[in-house]
Design a protein around this motif. Structure first.
Motif, PDB file in Angstrom:
ATOM      1  N   ASN A 111      53.012 -49.287 -41.527  1.00 15.47           N
ATOM      2  CA  ASN A 111      53.641 -49.021 -40.064  1.00 15.47           C
ATOM      3  C   ASN A 111      54.396 -47.720 -40.066  1.00 15.47           C
ATOM      4  OD1 ASN A 111      52.862 -51.455 -38.934  1.00 15.47           O
ATOM      5  ND2 ASN A 111      54.234 -52.750 -40.052  1.00 15.47           N
ATOM      6  N   LEU A 163      45.481 -55.064 -34.018  1.00 13.72           N
ATOM      7  CA  LEU A 163      45.577 -53.602 -34.169  1.00 13.72           C
ATOM      8  C   LEU A 163      46.464 -53.364 -35.367  1.00 13.72           C
ATOM      9  CD1 LEU A 163      45.296 -52.097 -30.407  1.00 13.72           C
ATOM     10  CD2 LEU A 163      43.488 -52.449 -32.138  1.00 13.72           C
ATOM     11  N   GLY A 164      47.403 -54.175 -35.294  1.00 14.30           N
ATOM     12  CA  GLY A 164      48.653 -53.789 -36.232  1.00 14.30           C
ATOM     13  C   GLY A 164      48.465 -54.534 -37.484  1.00 14.30           C
ATOM     14  N   ASN A 205      50.878 -59.310 -39.669  1.00 17.51           N
ATOM     15  CA  ASN A 205      51.365 -57.543 -39.763  1.00 17.51           C
ATOM     16  C   ASN A 205      52.252 -57.338 -40.776  1.00 17.51           C
ATOM     17  OD1 ASN A 205      51.221 -56.306 -36.299  1.00 17.51           O
ATOM     18  ND2 ASN A 205      50.064 -58.019 -37.160  1.00 17.51           N
ATOM     19  N   ARG A 241      49.732 -46.170 -31.381  1.00 18.25           N
ATOM     20  CA  ARG A 241      50.953 -47.099 -31.592  1.00 18.25           C
ATOM     21  C   ARG A 241      52.325 -46.551 -30.883  1.00 18.25           C
ATOM     22  NH1 ARG A 241      51.516 -51.275 -36.408  1.00 18.25           N
ATOM     23  NH2 ARG A 241      53.436 -52.272 -35.650  1.00 18.25           N
ATOM     24  N   PRO A 258      44.969 -51.261 -40.548  1.00 16.66           N
ATOM     25  CA  PRO A 258      45.515 -50.886 -39.520  1.00 16.66           C
ATOM     26  C   PRO A 258      46.008 -49.401 -39.435  1.00 16.66           C
ATOM     27  CG  PRO A 258      47.504 -52.130 -40.742  1.00 16.66           C
ATOM     28  CD  PRO A 258      46.117 -52.032 -41.497  1.00 16.66           C
TER      29      PRO A 258
END
Length: 1016
Positions: free
Chosen positions: A651, A348-349, A643, A401, A369
């Motif tokens: 992110n 997912l990330g 990631n 998240r 992501p």
């Protein structure tokens, strides 16, 4: 009055239209009366006409509908009514097809550059096509008579296609706008080749199969798509789009195609699909007695649809390419479960990157992501599918998240849902299988688009929508629901809060239900309205408007009416052939050839004889697995995906989006930007503004108070009743139908098998399986009554309305009590208490089969389970990557490298799990027998002398470890003792507790017989 010769000529052309435009096919798609030159030539050839096709068709039609220079449809209407009344002719083409073809020819001339009429003028062209004049009086007369019959004639075409269950194509003759002229326009405007290319448009803009969206909301997206260099649409369609008068009609056609799309891709679109979207997330959300569990998968398109073996290479955190095997879903869609294969949190990330090892130079498939991941339930994939953004009124799941927006994102999303989603959604965490570092929101139905754009994934593409959703859709090419569990009507209208919804009977065009709202939202549970089975039109109208803003078709069907194929099915199809030797496989549903005299036929709960097997034994009150010594668990480290760095825009969400420059042209309904750093593309509706920057008056205050909407329905009782009613309507069918119904009760692949097992165990359906336990087909036995030892009589299988009414009436008149009950995890039950023998003894005269003590009767018709194991087909031991052995001491799987011994094994190869049994003789021959998981466990335990079933006499209950359900007809016999499915429970197992399944209502004699059969 038209002559007999004229009608003979017309009928020949009418049949030619049917044969050419609507031929029978196994996989027919949307059916349009599309009269291009090749089609017209085919119609003329079928009509045995060697002249000009258009002239021949128009002359034949005018010969029966034109009298004294005027359009007169009375004779054609009389023939249509006779066609509808006569059951012998209703499967034949309706007599209006040739006339409808002429109306389409007239529509094709509209808007031509050299047209002598206005670009939106239809009736002058219809008049000219029929050879009539164009003076004002003639045109008014043509409009009057055509308008009076248009919906009736097009409705007859739709009805005929529906009665053919889609084998001649799916109906498309619905006017989304321009009530009388809109249908021929929709048939003529877009050619077949362009309609097939619309799947490219659907894929590019993340539109889901079967999605219902107003054509008006698609116009801007179509406008962008048609200007792209990659757009495969024809030059003709692009030219038509430039005409402002035809845009709305083209958009309506696209909306119809989207609603009818089942997710299938043409080969020329598959290649484009692979390059534009590559990898998506899929999710299953299963709810059971032991809690809720989320399962995640990656999906992509690839390989041949008939090829079961498909693998790609995945880049792991070390940037090494690792081979991963995908499982086949529908068509050429492939899925890769994350549990145990890939670390879900890292998938997912991180940036998922895959490539085809056979084509290493090709562009890799990717998934970027996202901090907020919307997944909308897709009826075609039978799972929640990742989409670009949420969809109004649709069932959805959100993954968020936990550390997004510095730990505030989950709260932001929760606040948005509280203000804009229908009540009933829930928040899930790690105990429900949600990956570490993530939060899930389930049961989401967004009813109003949030005006703030802090979370763009929550801003839907459409802002006004009428949706028919929920309930139980009957698996069919034609979209129809069970009358027992009809859908909800969901309306969300952001632009104009005051509206009306009407349900109109297509039988007589009468309005049967109406609702109004000035709040901008409405939810109507049609189950509470108790509509009769039939066909309806659901219209959404703005308050005071003449024409509907949006409309849909509601088809309700009842189990009281079988589909036509059922009445012709062979009764043997509902029977299990059970015996000793090879026919012992019939006890687990495998179809076998009947031997001369040593077999029994079992249909539902009725066995036509006893097998006469002499077995004896006493069901134990304890077993080894009740005091387990768990084997060491195997540890398999899943693949990790790299990631991005914490400061990455992936992110932080701080993407640097580059937007195209817009000129002073019309306002765009969307804007698309690409991040200059990570390449992510974000598309946002242009009408959703950032709340802090909007000028006063740009947006009206939100009028929808979602707190006033009824909560999302959580119970499954009505859905179980609807599923059983749908099966009664179908009568018999395929494994895909069962899987489709299962996901409507509970989305998720796991429950797909549970529905078939539940209905088979209770005796509602007979299921044909292969030796590995996979469903091959099913059929429903008719009119059976199970009379148990306490005198209670339960109705099972299919019941005609006449038979059911007779039994209930006679029972009630005799003073019996009738109970309609709904248990958890199974269909509703009809149980009669105190029915006298005088009623049951004559029930056979009504075609009703009465079986006393069906549990015992069935056990007397079954062979020992050892005979089933012996009859299993042997073959070479399948290849595998890892293996587990069933430890009969603990009734659990244990990792092993030694498969050269007897017992049950679980072999894993990629996504696939294979269960096999091996005797010492099998090991010597290097063979194995494929089996279902439950059969493998019980046979291995019997070989080891460690039975799985334990009897608690004081409670008249037989228990087995969870996951060790009694297989096949043996399990049916156990459940028939009480009429309920085994219930989850816990018992003490040493210092701990063990989860078990409890079969209730079983007396000592029955328990001993069942034990002896399972362990002899």
């Amino acid at each position: 009055m038209a002559s007999t010769e004229a009608w003979d000529t017309y009928t020949r052309w009418n049949d030619a239209v049917a044969a050419t435009v609507y031929p029978e096919a196994e996989e027919a798609g949307s059916a349009y009366l599309d009269l291009d030159d090749d089609i017209l030539a085919g119609i003329a050839a079928a009509a045995d006409w060697d002249g000009d096709p258009t002239a021949g068709l128009c002359e034949a039609v005018a010969g029966v509908v034109v009298r004294d220079g005027k359009l007169r449809l009375d004779q054609l209407t009389a023939r249509r009514r006779q066609w509808m009344r006569d059951a012998r002719t209703r499967r034949e083409p309706p007599p209006v097809l040739a006339f409808l073809a002429v109306t389409v020819l007239a529509a094709e001339h509209m808007g031509a550059d050299d047209s002598p009429f206005a670009k939106n003028a239809y009736y002058p062209w219809l008049s000219r096509t029929l050879g009539l004049g164009n003076d004002k009086a003639v045109l008014a007369d043509v409009q009057k008579h055509y308008s009076a019959r248009a919906e009736d004639y097009w409705g007859a075409l739709n009805w005929w296609l529906e009665e053919c269950d889609g084998r001649r194509g799916l109906p498309t003759a619905y006017a989304l706008s321009h009530r009388y002229v809109g249908i021929p326009l929709s048939q003529a405007l877009v050619r077949d080749g362009d309609r097939r290319r619309f799947t490219h448009f659907f894929l590019k803009y993340g539109l889901a199969p079967g999605m219902e969206i107003n054509g008006q909301d698609l116009e801007s997206y179509l406008g962008e798509w048609l200007t792209l260099d990659s757009c495969p649409a024809s030059v003709n369609l692009k030219k038509l789009w430039k005409r402002e008068a035809t845009r709305a009609r083209i958009a309506d056609v696209v909306a119809l195609e989207l609603a009818a799309w089942d997710g299938t891709l043409d080969k020329d679109v598959e290649d484009v699909a692979g390059s534009m979207d590559s990898v998506r997330l899929l999710a299953d959300l299963s709810r059971g007695f032991f809690g809720t569990n989320l399962s995640l998968m990656l999906s992509t398109h690839g390989g041949d649809k008939d090829d079961r073996d498909f693998s790609l290479e995945l880049k792991d955190e070390q940037s090494e390419w690792r081979e991963v095997a995908f499982a086949q879903a529908s068509g050429n869609l492939r899925v890769l479960p994350l549990n145990g294969t890939i670390d879900a949190a890292s998938a997912l990330g991180g940036i998922v990157e895959m490539r085809d090892p056979a084509n290493p130079g090709a562009k890799p498939l990717k998934r970027h992501p996202r901090a907020t991941i919307p997944l909308v339930f897709d009826e075609v994939q039978q799972a929640f599918v990742e989409r670009e953004r949420l969809q109004l009124n649709a069932d959805a799941l959100l993954l968020v998240r936990a550390d997004g927006q510095r730990g505030k994102l989950a709260k932001v999303v929760e606040d948005v849902l509280a203000s804009h989603a229908r009540p009933g959604w829930i928040r899930l965490g790690g105990d429900a299988g949600v990956p570490a570092g993530w939060v899930a929101f389930a049961g989401v139905q967004l009813f109003t688009p949030p005006l703030e754009s802090k979370v763009p994934e929550l801003v839907p593409l459409a802002k006004d929508l009428l949706t028919l959703a929920g309930g139980i859709r009957i698996p069919s090419r034609i979209r129809k629901w069970s009358v027992v569990a009809p859908p909800e009507i969901r309306v969300s209208l952001q632009t104009m809060p005051a509206f009306e919804v009407h349900v109109v009977s297509l039988k007589d065009d009468a309005v049967v239900r109406s609702w109004g709202s000035d709040e901008g939202a409405l939810v109507v549970a049609l189950a509470d309205e108790r509509l009769d089975a039939g066909d309806y039109r659901v219209e959404l109208r703005l308050a005071g408007a003449k024409d509907p803003l949006q409309q849909g078709t509601l088809r309700l069907r009842s189990g009281d009416a079988h589909e036509s194929e059922l009445s012709q099915r062979d009764a043997a199809d509902t029977s299990y052939i059970v015996g000793c030797g090879c026919s012992a496989l019939g006890a687990i549903g495998v179809r076998v050839e009947a031997a001369a005299n040593d077999h029994v036929k079992v249909a539902g709960i009725y066995a036509d004889a006893q097998l006469g097997v002499d077995v004896a034994g006493t069901a134990p009150k304890a077993a080894a697995w009740m005091h387990p010594k768990p084997p060491a668990a195997s540890v398999s480290r899943p693949l990790l995906i790299a990631n991005p760095a914490p400061e990455s825009c992936v992110n932080t969400g701080a993407h640097h989006l580059v937007y195209p420059k817009f000129d002073d042209g019309p306002k765009q309904k969307y804007i698309s930007g690409e991040c200059k750093y990570c390449g992510m593309v974000k598309r946002s509706p242009g009408w959703a503004k950032i709340a802090a920057k909007k000028p006063v008056g740009v947006h009206a205050a939100q009028t929808i108070d979602v707190a006033e909407l009824p909560p999302v329905e959580a119970g499954d009782g009505r859905l179980w009743a609807g599923a059983l009613d749908a099966l009664r309507h179908l009568g018999s069918g395929t494994d895909r139908q069962l899987a489709n119904l299962a996901t409507q009760i509970e989305p998720g692949a796991i429950f797909g098998g549970s529905l078939a097992a539940t209905l088979e165990t209770l005796g509602h359906i007979d299921v044909e399986r292969d030796a590995a336990g996979m469903v091959q087909g099913w059929a429903m036995p008719e009119c059976q009554v199970a009379v148990r030892a306490d005198g209670a009589a339960e109705l099972l299988g299919y019941w005609s309305q006449d038979a059911r009414s007779w039994l209930l009436r006679e029972a009630e008149d005799a003073g019996a009590r009738i109970d309609e009950t709904q248990g958890a995890g199974q269909p509703p039950r009809t149980v009669l208490t105190g029915v006298p023998d005088s009623v049951l003894d004559v029930a056979f005269e009504q075609g009703i089969t009465v079986v006393d003590e069906p549990s015992w009767q069935l056990l007397c018709a079954l062979p020992p389970l050892s005979a089933v194991a012996t009859a299993l087909r042997r073959g070479p031991l399948p290849g595998f990557k890892s293996a587990e052995w069933f430890d009969t001491e603990s009734a659990t799987w244990a990792a092993t490298t030694d498969v050269d011994r007897s017992g049950a094994f679980r072999l894993t190869k990629g996504f696939e799990r294979i269960y096999v049994l091996r005797t010492e003789a099998d090991v010597e021959r290097r063979e194995a027998a494929r089996a279902s998981v439950h059969l493998a466990k019980h046979v291995a335990s019997a070989w080891a002398g460690k039975p799985l079933a334990v009897y608690m006499e004081a409670k008249q209950t037989l228990v087995v470890p969870r996951g060790c359900e009694i297989p096949g007809l043996y399990g049916r016999a156990a459940a028939l003792a009480s009429g309920v499915m085994p219930r989850p429970a816990q018992i003490k197992a040493g210092a701990s507790k063990r989860k078990v399944l409890a079969y209730t209502g079983i007396d000592r004699v029955t328990a001993d017989r069942l034990h002896a059969l399972l362990n002899s």
